[in-house]
Design an enzyme around this catalytic site. Structure first.
Site, mmCIF file in Angstrom:
data_model
loop_
_atom_site.group_PDB
_atom_site.id
_atom_site.type_symbol
_atom_site.label_atom_id
_atom_site.label_comp_id
_atom_site.label_asym_id
_atom_site.label_seq_id
_atom_site.Cartn_x
_atom_site.Cartn_y
_atom_site.Cartn_z
ATOM 1 N N GLU A 173 32.850 48.292 46.003
ATOM 2 C CA GLU A 173 31.283 48.329 45.766
ATOM 3 C C GLU A 173 30.406 47.131 46.542
ATOM 4 O OE1 GLU A 173 31.389 47.840 41.350
ATOM 5 O OE2 GLU A 173 32.143 49.990 41.160
ATOM 6 N N GLU A 359 37.495 54.865 40.965
ATOM 7 C CA GLU A 359 37.440 54.092 39.567
ATOM 8 C C GLU A 359 36.720 54.779 38.694
ATOM 9 O OE1 GLU A 359 35.653 49.917 39.106
ATOM 10 O OE2 GLU A 359 36.601 49.212 41.239
#
Ligand code: FCB
Length: 453
Positions: A173, A359
């Site tokens: 991220e 995720e």
């Protein structure tokens, strides 16, 4: 509910589809002073008063540094097929440059060997936010030196583990560590400066390209991607302004570190590349390329987007509202299963590169009951509904290779400390006992059911 019957009615995934769980170094390891580990920006941040809820820190956390072996045995008992974990850069290279710490290399080496013995495929992430503090002291992601040091570290890691790890993630991220770390200041290193955030994002992009090539130079057989946080953007109203704002959100939050890697350019939705603001220099747009072998998608919710010129970065100009149609998890994120379908289809359609869901999960803080069980039915329903949407995306043509639940263990949830519990496994932070929740047993049955077919 008869949970077994439920799982047996589950859509059929492709035969080679992989079911995994994830964690990250700083969130679970503890052992921050052991065996020569250096300081990271998260150690510094957590020990700065006022930064973390209840003044917590991850000095011990789940103590995975000492309990890794039994954690792997636990994964094996659940039938987990792949473990996504991150390497702590400050364990491997305590100063972020120069000397390599043998103990750090050996720690992950033992984990990888044990995973392979347990029949679980390792999926290491190079960087899940724990920058060595000495690099921060020299400018961190706002310094081009960091891109070169990151490429060195990537090569060190690849040389150590490429013989046993075929698939890798460079970042976790980037839009989060850049924006939360440099724009809102909510995450380490706690900077709140739009000019720095814009430059840091560009340098993170360069570092991604450089590290990609550094790893491929160690072994061209490595399959390399990054895990991007992605939320499908829904315009708040039917207005043209909000529709365009939603596209700019997609550009800035979802693909800012993907489009440059694959296409050598910043996303068109923001208009002409803001070269001065990003400090784009000659040669950068070649350096930035990283022709990923797969794209990692981290998805939790959706984003409802409004046009807002007050956003501190002018070419972004959006306000992110929470959606109100789904229920909320315990961190107030909207449950929006359809969003996983939408974002997967869009990324597949736009890039045509294999996808891994790296995720997906939910915070529900269900405590153990009198029998010592954790009846987290809400998490089961969350996973069930999202995974069904993923099955639809695959049925509609998206090439999705695997799914990763966040997270195996309850763990240190950054600024929120230990309050949100995302785990399939409950952690008693006093005794460090691990209690598989009802959702862990459900996930184990899902995996077993897919294998049997
Ligand atoms: C993601 C992060 C992960 C964890 C989950 C809940 O944004 O990658 O470390 O915090 O959210």
């Amino acid at each position: 509910m008869d949970e077994n019957a439920h799982v047996s009615r589950f859509p059929r995934f492709p035969p080679k589809f992989i079911w995994g769980v994830a964690g990250s170094a700083y969130q679970i390891e503890g052992g921050v002073h052991e065996h020569g580990r250096g300081e990271s920006i998260w150690d510094r941040f957590c020990h700065t008063p006022g930064r973390i809820r209840n003044g917590e820190n991850a000095d011990v956390s789940c103590d995975h540094y000492h309990l890794w072996k039994s954690d792997i045995a636990l994964m094996k008992s659940l039938g987990i097929q792949r473990y996504r974990f991150s390497l702590a850069w400050p364990r491997i290279q305590p100063l972020g440059s120069g000397a390599v710490n043998r103990h750090g290399i050996d720690f992950y080496s033992r984990i990888i060997d044990e995973l392979l013995r347990a029949g679980i495929r390792p999926l290491p992430t190079l960087y899940h936010w724990d920058l060595p503090q000495p690099l921060q002291d020299r400018g961190g992601w706002d310094s081009r030196e960091t891109a070169d040091r990151f490429a060195d570290y990537a090569a060190i890691a690849a040389r150590a583990y490429a013989d046993r790890c075929g698939h890798w993630l460079i970042y976790n991220e980037p839009s989060m560590f850049v924006n939360l770390g440099h724009l809102t200041g909510l995450h380490a290193p706690g900077i709140k400066d739009p000019a720095i955030a814009m430059r840091a994002g560009h340098i993170a992009n360069i570092a991604q390209g450089k590290s990609f090539r550094a790893m491929k130079a160690v072994s061209h057989r490595l399959r390399i991607g990054s895990a991007f946080s992605m939320s499908p953007a829904h315009p708040a109203t039917g207005s043209e302004e909000d529709r365009k704002a939603a596209e700019r959100f997609h550009a800035w939050e979802n693909v800012w570190y993907l489009e440059p890697a694959l296409r050598g350019r910043y996303p068109a939705a923001i208009g002409p590349a803001p070269e001065k603001l990003l400090d784009i220099r000659a040669g950068d747009m070649e350096q930035i390329r990283a022709p990923f072998d797969f794209i990692g998608i981290n998805n939790y919710s959706r984003a409802v987007i409004m046009h807002d010129p007050a956003f501190p970065i002018p070419f972004v100009g959006v306000r992110w509202l929470s959606g109100e149609s789904g229920s909320k998890t315990d961190v107030q994120w909207e449950v929006f299963p359809r969003g996983l379908y939408e974002i997967t289809m869009r990324i597949w359609h736009d890039y045509h590169v294999p996808i891994e869901i790296t995720e997906n999960g939910a915070a529900y803080n269900t405590p153990p009951n009198g029998e010592g069980e954790v009846p987290d039915q809400a998490r089961i329903e969350f996973y069930d509904s999202y995974i069904r949407e993923l099955a639809k995306a695959i049925a509609d043509g998206a090439d999705v290779r695997g799914y990763t639940a966040w997270s195996l263990l309850d763990n240190f949830e950054w600024t929120e400390g230990f309050t949100p519990r995302f785990g399939l496994v409950y952690i008693d932070y006093k005794t460090l006992a691990r209690i598989p929740k009802a959702s862990a047993k459900w996930y184990a049955r899902l995996i077993a059911g897919q294998k049997r077919r």
